[in-house]
Design a protein around this motif. Sequence first.
Motif, PDB file in Angstrom:
ATOM      1  N   LEU A 256       0.826  -1.205   0.000  1.00 17.09           N
ATOM      2  CA  LEU A 256       0.000   0.000   0.000  1.00 17.09           C
ATOM      3  C   LEU A 256       0.859   1.254   0.000  1.00 17.09           C
ATOM      4  O   LEU A 256       0.623   2.184  -0.790  1.00 17.09           O
ATOM      5  CB  LEU A 256      -0.941  -0.006   1.209  1.00 17.09           C
ATOM      6  N   THR A 257       1.865   1.298   0.842  1.00 20.24           N
ATOM      7  CA  THR A 257       2.759   2.456   0.884  1.00 20.24           C
ATOM      8  C   THR A 257       3.532   2.598  -0.417  1.00 20.24           C
ATOM      9  O   THR A 257       3.807   3.714  -0.864  1.00 20.24           O
ATOM     10  CB  THR A 257       3.733   2.330   2.067  1.00 20.24           C
ATOM     11  N   ALA A 258       3.865   1.477  -1.028  1.00 17.68           N
ATOM     12  CA  ALA A 258       4.637   1.514  -2.270  1.00 17.68           C
ATOM     13  C   ALA A 258       3.881   2.197  -3.395  1.00 17.68           C
ATOM     14  O   ALA A 258       4.464   2.936  -4.191  1.00 17.68           O
ATOM     15  CB  ALA A 258       5.038   0.101  -2.687  1.00 17.68           C
ATOM     16  N   ILE A 259       2.576   1.963  -3.472  1.00 18.42           N
ATOM     17  CA  ILE A 259       1.818   2.554  -4.587  1.00 18.42           C
ATOM     18  C   ILE A 259       1.091   3.830  -4.195  1.00 18.42           C
ATOM     19  O   ILE A 259       0.840   4.684  -5.047  1.00 18.42           O
ATOM     20  CB  ILE A 259       0.832   1.545  -5.201  1.00 18.42           C
ATOM     21  N   LEU A 260       0.739   3.967  -2.888  1.00 23.26           N
ATOM     22  CA  LEU A 260      -0.003   5.147  -2.430  1.00 23.26           C
ATOM     23  C   LEU A 260       0.585   5.642  -1.111  1.00 23.26           C
ATOM     24  O   LEU A 260       0.025   5.414  -0.026  1.00 23.26           O
ATOM     25  CB  LEU A 260      -1.491   4.802  -2.245  1.00 23.26           C
ATOM     26  N   PRO A 261       1.724   6.312  -1.183  1.00 24.96           N
ATOM     27  CA  PRO A 261       2.370   6.802   0.039  1.00 24.96           C
ATOM     28  C   PRO A 261       1.445   7.739   0.818  1.00 24.96           C
ATOM     29  O   PRO A 261       0.705   8.529   0.230  1.00 24.96           O
ATOM     30  CB  PRO A 261       3.591   7.564  -0.486  1.00 24.96           C
ATOM     31  N   GLY A 262       1.477   7.612   2.137  1.00 22.49           N
ATOM     32  CA  GLY A 262       0.705   8.513   2.983  1.00 22.49           C
ATOM     33  C   GLY A 262      -0.734   8.112   3.212  1.00 22.49           C
ATOM     34  O   GLY A 262      -1.470   8.812   3.915  1.00 22.49           O
ATOM     35  N   THR A 263      -1.159   7.004   2.637  1.00 18.14           N
ATOM     36  CA  THR A 263      -2.543   6.572   2.826  1.00 18.14           C
ATOM     37  C   THR A 263      -2.685   5.762   4.111  1.00 18.14           C
ATOM     38  O   THR A 263      -1.713   5.247   4.662  1.00 18.14           O
ATOM     39  CB  THR A 263      -3.038   5.734   1.638  1.00 18.14           C
ATOM     40  N   ASP A 264      -3.920   5.644   4.566  1.00 23.29           N
ATOM     41  CA  ASP A 264      -4.235   4.940   5.804  1.00 23.29           C
ATOM     42  C   ASP A 264      -5.564   4.221   5.597  1.00 23.29           C
ATOM     43  O   ASP A 264      -6.563   4.849   5.258  1.00 23.29           O
ATOM     44  CB  ASP A 264      -4.343   5.942   6.958  1.00 23.29           C
ATOM     45  N   ASP A 265      -5.566   2.916   5.780  1.00 26.91           N
ATOM     46  CA  ASP A 265      -6.768   2.126   5.472  1.00 26.91           C
ATOM     47  C   ASP A 265      -7.686   1.891   6.667  1.00 26.91           C
ATOM     48  O   ASP A 265      -8.654   1.144   6.568  1.00 26.91           O
ATOM     49  CB  ASP A 265      -6.357   0.766   4.887  1.00 26.91           C
ATOM     50  N   ARG A 266      -7.425   2.521   7.801  1.00 28.31           N
ATOM     51  CA  ARG A 266      -8.205   2.228   9.008  1.00 28.31           C
ATOM     52  C   ARG A 266      -9.702   2.496   8.850  1.00 28.31           C
ATOM     53  O   ARG A 266     -10.524   1.838   9.490  1.00 28.31           O
ATOM     54  CB  ARG A 266      -7.656   3.039  10.191  1.00 28.31           C
ATOM     55  N   ALA A 267     -10.077   3.454   8.040  1.00 23.58           N
ATOM     56  CA  ALA A 267     -11.501   3.781   7.898  1.00 23.58           C
ATOM     57  C   ALA A 267     -12.171   3.015   6.758  1.00 23.58           C
ATOM     58  O   ALA A 267     -13.382   3.165   6.550  1.00 23.58           O
ATOM     59  CB  ALA A 267     -11.668   5.286   7.670  1.00 23.58           C
ATOM     60  N   LEU A 268     -11.421   2.177   6.048  1.00 19.80           N
ATOM     61  CA  LEU A 268     -12.011   1.469   4.912  1.00 19.80           C
ATOM     62  C   LEU A 268     -13.039   0.427   5.355  1.00 19.80           C
ATOM     63  O   LEU A 268     -14.150   0.366   4.809  1.00 19.80           O
ATOM     64  CB  LEU A 268     -10.920   0.809   4.064  1.00 19.80           C
ATOM     65  N   ALA A 269     -12.697  -0.395   6.339  1.00 21.32           N
ATOM     66  CA  ALA A 269     -13.650  -1.411   6.800  1.00 21.32           C
ATOM     67  C   ALA A 269     -14.930  -0.778   7.356  1.00 21.32           C
ATOM     68  O   ALA A 269     -16.035  -1.240   7.024  1.00 21.32           O
ATOM     69  CB  ALA A 269     -12.994  -2.321   7.841  1.00 21.32           C
ATOM     70  N   PRO A 270     -14.842   0.279   8.186  1.00 20.39           N
ATOM     71  CA  PRO A 270     -16.083   0.941   8.606  1.00 20.39           C
ATOM     72  C   PRO A 270     -16.896   1.488   7.447  1.00 20.39           C
ATOM     73  O   PRO A 270     -18.133   1.434   7.462  1.00 20.39           O
ATOM     74  CB  PRO A 270     -15.578   2.075   9.511  1.00 20.39           C
ATOM     75  N   LEU A 271     -16.223   2.022   6.422  1.00 23.98           N
ATOM     76  CA  LEU A 271     -16.939   2.541   5.253  1.00 23.98           C
ATOM     77  C   LEU A 271     -17.697   1.420   4.546  1.00 23.98           C
ATOM     78  O   LEU A 271     -18.880   1.574   4.195  1.00 23.98           O
ATOM     79  CB  LEU A 271     -15.970   3.215   4.280  1.00 23.98           C
ATOM     80  N   VAL A 272     -17.040   0.284   4.330  1.00 20.31           N
ATOM     81  CA  VAL A 272     -17.697  -0.849   3.669  1.00 20.31           C
ATOM     82  C   VAL A 272     -18.908  -1.299   4.483  1.00 20.31           C
ATOM     83  O   VAL A 272     -19.973  -1.599   3.925  1.00 20.31           O
ATOM     84  CB  VAL A 272     -16.701  -2.009   3.477  1.00 20.31           C
ATOM     85  N   HIS A 273     -18.765  -1.326   5.799  1.00 19.59           N
ATOM     86  CA  HIS A 273     -19.888  -1.705   6.671  1.00 19.59           C
ATOM     87  C   HIS A 273     -21.052  -0.721   6.521  1.00 19.59           C
ATOM     88  O   HIS A 273     -22.211  -1.134   6.406  1.00 19.59           O
ATOM     89  CB  HIS A 273     -19.418  -1.744   8.122  1.00 19.59           C
ATOM     90  N   LEU A 274     -20.743   0.564   6.511  1.00 23.23           N
ATOM     91  CA  LEU A 274     -21.794   1.577   6.361  1.00 23.23           C
ATOM     92  C   LEU A 274     -22.489   1.456   5.008  1.00 23.23           C
ATOM     93  O   LEU A 274     -23.706   1.627   4.905  1.00 23.23           O
ATOM     94  CB  LEU A 274     -21.191   2.972   6.517  1.00 23.23           C
TER      95      LEU A 274
ATOM     96  N   ARG B 249     -14.149   4.717  -2.006  1.00 22.58           N
ATOM     97  CA  ARG B 249     -13.276   3.903  -1.167  1.00 22.58           C
ATOM     98  C   ARG B 249     -11.823   4.353  -1.256  1.00 22.58           C
ATOM     99  O   ARG B 249     -11.088   4.297  -0.261  1.00 22.58           O
ATOM    100  CB  ARG B 249     -13.415   2.432  -1.566  1.00 22.58           C
ATOM    101  N   LEU B 250     -11.402   4.794  -2.418  1.00 20.43           N
ATOM    102  CA  LEU B 250     -10.056   5.374  -2.530  1.00 20.43           C
ATOM    103  C   LEU B 250      -9.953   6.647  -1.703  1.00 20.43           C
ATOM    104  O   LEU B 250      -8.925   6.911  -1.067  1.00 20.43           O
ATOM    105  CB  LEU B 250      -9.729   5.676  -3.998  1.00 20.43           C
ATOM    106  N   THR B 251     -11.009   7.442  -1.706  1.00 21.25           N
ATOM    107  CA  THR B 251     -10.997   8.708  -0.985  1.00 21.25           C
ATOM    108  C   THR B 251     -10.814   8.492   0.505  1.00 21.25           C
ATOM    109  O   THR B 251     -10.117   9.270   1.179  1.00 21.25           O
ATOM    110  CB  THR B 251     -12.299   9.488  -1.250  1.00 21.25           C
ATOM    111  N   VAL B 252     -11.395   7.441   1.050  1.00 16.54           N
ATOM    112  CA  VAL B 252     -11.319   7.220   2.495  1.00 16.54           C
ATOM    113  C   VAL B 252      -9.901   6.874   2.943  1.00 16.54           C
ATOM    114  O   VAL B 252      -9.588   6.956   4.135  1.00 16.54           O
ATOM    115  CB  VAL B 252     -12.322   6.120   2.926  1.00 16.54           C
TER     116      VAL B 252
END
Length: 385
Positions: A231-249, A262-265
């Motif tokens: 993830l860091t290799a292709i998108l430096p500075g990103t954080d996936d912690r909110a992705l699972a909550p977003l999918v649930h919502l 989903r990319l935006t989150v």
Amino acid sequence: MKISGEWLTAAPTQAVCAMLETHGHQALLVGGCVRNALLSAPVNDIDISTDARPERVMELAKEAGLNAIPTGIDHGTITVVAEGIPHEITTFRHDVETDGRRAVVVFSDNVEDDARRRDFTMNALYARSDGTVVDPLGGIEDLKARRLRFIDNAEDRIREDYLRILRYFRFHAYYGDPAEGMDPEALAAIAANIDGLSSLSRERVGSETVKLMGAPDPAPSVAAMRQTGALTAILPGTDDRALAPLVHLEEVHAVAIDPIRRLTVLGGGNIAEALRLSKKAARHRDVLRNGLESSESPGALGYHHGLEAATSILLLRAAVFEMPLMPDNMAAAQKGAEAQFPIRPTDLIERFQGAALGRALKELESRWIASGFALTKPELLDELP
């Protein structure tokens, strides 16, 4: 074992297979169409492998009155169109040289050679025109178990094409068993070859990443990408912690999947540039990101951006800021999306001109939005100085 489906028994596909078989060549359906048929999933593309050389495929198509397009003839691929349906026919081949992005291939008469140059065992499944499955490498058992496994040595497969790192995560999101987790050998091979991702074009990386984000639940795969360094290799500075909550919502509120949402989150820097997103996708992400970071009310979001974008922004806020998505917020967004500002420039033209007219319109519109779109035209005009 046999596969079935209207796509297989349809006259165009049978005609293309017969074009090869009646002249002594093999016509083996391969890859996604076979895999999906075994999973009772929709089949979108029809790929065929054959021992016939590409020039021979061109000749046979001409004899059969079918349109043949040399889409990748140097690599053995001809697209044969029958009744408007494209069939991508590729000669059996095996790699003799790879550089992590592309391969030098030689043609073969052996289907096992062709199977061993593919990425995962579940993608190395073939079927004859009558539906009989041909499984050179034991892919059926892996598919039944929803076990995503590289063919032979994982590091060797990855070094043939580093895009397979991203393909592994995408295919696991669609076809893997989340309860069983990912293959430790595959993850170790990926982690050891992360630097190879830098050799790939951003277009290829972007295409794979957007496809991954379109999976029913990409969160486990993206978490594994973070853990391996992909993830860091292709998108430096990103954080996936909110992705699972977003999918649930999304599931709770029955909101359709949007890969750009989903990319935006994930946050991060210029994702649009890193992934070479289309201009339309980049604009969409800008709207969502700006809305996420703004203090606009749900109604204002609906009014300014429409219900779909407003809903996405509200989902993003709920996921990122760890707060519930209230029904009244969704209702306010819908009300805003349907609202029509009652004032027109002609209503003010006698009292304001030029820049002053624009400022007056903007001020009245702001008051109208703040009122929850309740102020009427007479009430708004009464507020003018």
